[in-house]
Design an enzyme around this catalytic site. Sequence first.
Site, mmCIF file in Angstrom:
data_model
loop_
_atom_site.group_PDB
_atom_site.id
_atom_site.type_symbol
_atom_site.label_atom_id
_atom_site.label_comp_id
_atom_site.label_asym_id
_atom_site.label_seq_id
_atom_site.Cartn_x
_atom_site.Cartn_y
_atom_site.Cartn_z
ATOM 1 C CE LYS A 87 -2.393 1.660 3.601
ATOM 2 N NZ LYS A 87 -3.387 1.627 4.700
ATOM 3 C CE LYS A 118 -0.185 6.158 4.561
ATOM 4 N NZ LYS A 118 -1.456 6.048 5.303
ATOM 5 C CG ASP A 138 -4.439 5.604 3.246
ATOM 6 O OD1 ASP A 138 -5.397 6.398 3.164
ATOM 7 O OD2 ASP A 138 -3.977 5.222 4.345
ATOM 8 C CG ASN A 167 -3.624 9.084 4.897
ATOM 9 O OD1 ASN A 167 -2.675 8.753 4.183
ATOM 10 N ND2 ASN A 167 -3.957 8.430 5.998
ATOM 11 C CD GLU A 214 -6.485 2.572 4.130
ATOM 12 O OE1 GLU A 214 -6.128 2.939 5.261
ATOM 13 O OE2 GLU A 214 -5.987 1.578 3.540
ATOM 14 C CD GLU A 248 -6.692 4.784 8.641
ATOM 15 O OE1 GLU A 248 -5.854 5.593 9.068
ATOM 16 O OE2 GLU A 248 -6.456 3.943 7.761
ATOM 17 C CG HIS A 282 -5.623 1.892 11.091
ATOM 18 N ND1 HIS A 282 -5.423 2.540 12.284
ATOM 19 C CD2 HIS A 282 -4.767 2.462 10.200
ATOM 20 C CE1 HIS A 282 -4.501 3.468 12.130
ATOM 21 N NE2 HIS A 282 -4.080 3.439 10.880
ATOM 22 C CD GLU A 288 -2.118 -0.449 7.875
ATOM 23 O OE1 GLU A 288 -1.792 0.445 7.079
ATOM 24 O OE2 GLU A 288 -2.985 -0.289 8.770
#
Length: 377
Positions: free
Chosen positions: A175, A177, A206, A208, A232, A258, A308, A328
């Site tokens: 994964k 970011k 992800d 965020n 994500e 999460e 998470h 994870e």
Amino acid sequence: MTCTPDAVRHVQLSTATLPLSTPISDAKVFTGRQRPMTEVVFLFAEIATEQGHSGVGFSYSKRAGGPAQYAHAKEVAEGLIGEDPSDIARVHDKLLWAGASVGRSGVATQALAAIDVALWDLKAKRADLPLAKLLGAHRDSVRTYNTSGGFLNASLEEVKDRASASLEAGIGGIKIKVGLPDSAEDLRRVAGVREHIGTGVPLMVDANQQWDRATALRMGRRLEEFELTWIEEPLDAYDTEGHARLTAALDTPIATGEMLASVAEHVRLIEARSCDIIQPDAPRVGGITQFLRLAALADQRGLDLAPHFAMEIHLHLAAAYPREPWVEHFDWLDPLFEERLETRDGRMLVPARPGLGITLSEQARAWTTETIGFGTA
């Protein structure tokens, strides 16, 4: 055979600060909403009983909230003394009511999480079973993916190198970011990693929570070509309607959850069909007792599960989930414990050790900044 009730004799709370070797940045840093993360603050609970059983649990906080968790736990932990440690749900309710004026979410539940996890660890140890087996495991290993190598403070070449190292170590997915102000750079990094690891390796991204609805939909469509396992947190964690629309519009599965800090918040997510993959965090929602409640709801709605962080706890909970989950992999917490979790052929193996299978290390003790005890040591 007669079962003799036990009683909690002693509770020790401690707070420790784990320093990160490199400041960590995700999209929240690049959008100016947060500063780079340099440490993680932990709340540990160690519980001992009259019959000589013991358990250890933890919760954590990133960037803020650690001192508040410790302060709240100190206010309610004495209520454990004399209680039967097997009555975990009842004890959880007792402590929740002891701190009812601060609510049932956020710091209040996160402070109780460390205690709740310790009680489950103790219960499984008393049964001489790994926690997954006590709960009723569906599998002895869980698919695992690595996140810690894919942060935005690392260059694309560094991310590629770390991905290779993770795969060589037996981790199954990667994964990275995304969510940068420059979407073209996000796409460049995703394309670079996909080309590097090949199409056969699961790849997740992800954001965020850093995209608005229009950007999330546009990026989701652009990302379809990379055959991602999931996207994500494309939107604000509490935007259940936006996540539901995105889940319906895209072929790529949506994962989120999460950041939610209670079962009630997850219920809204589940009922709105706001994701394909739910990502609860036991320390954030109040512990294992609460996690099991929402996991049952998620399974009923046909959701996949990818808890998470905190793999030391979540490996056991994922192993007990009816549907094939993910866990994870983060190596950040390794210095806190004597034991290590094993990865092989893309999966994380449930340890045979009783309970969670973890013991606090001397380094964890050295990083401890404050401790307090209740009852008779």
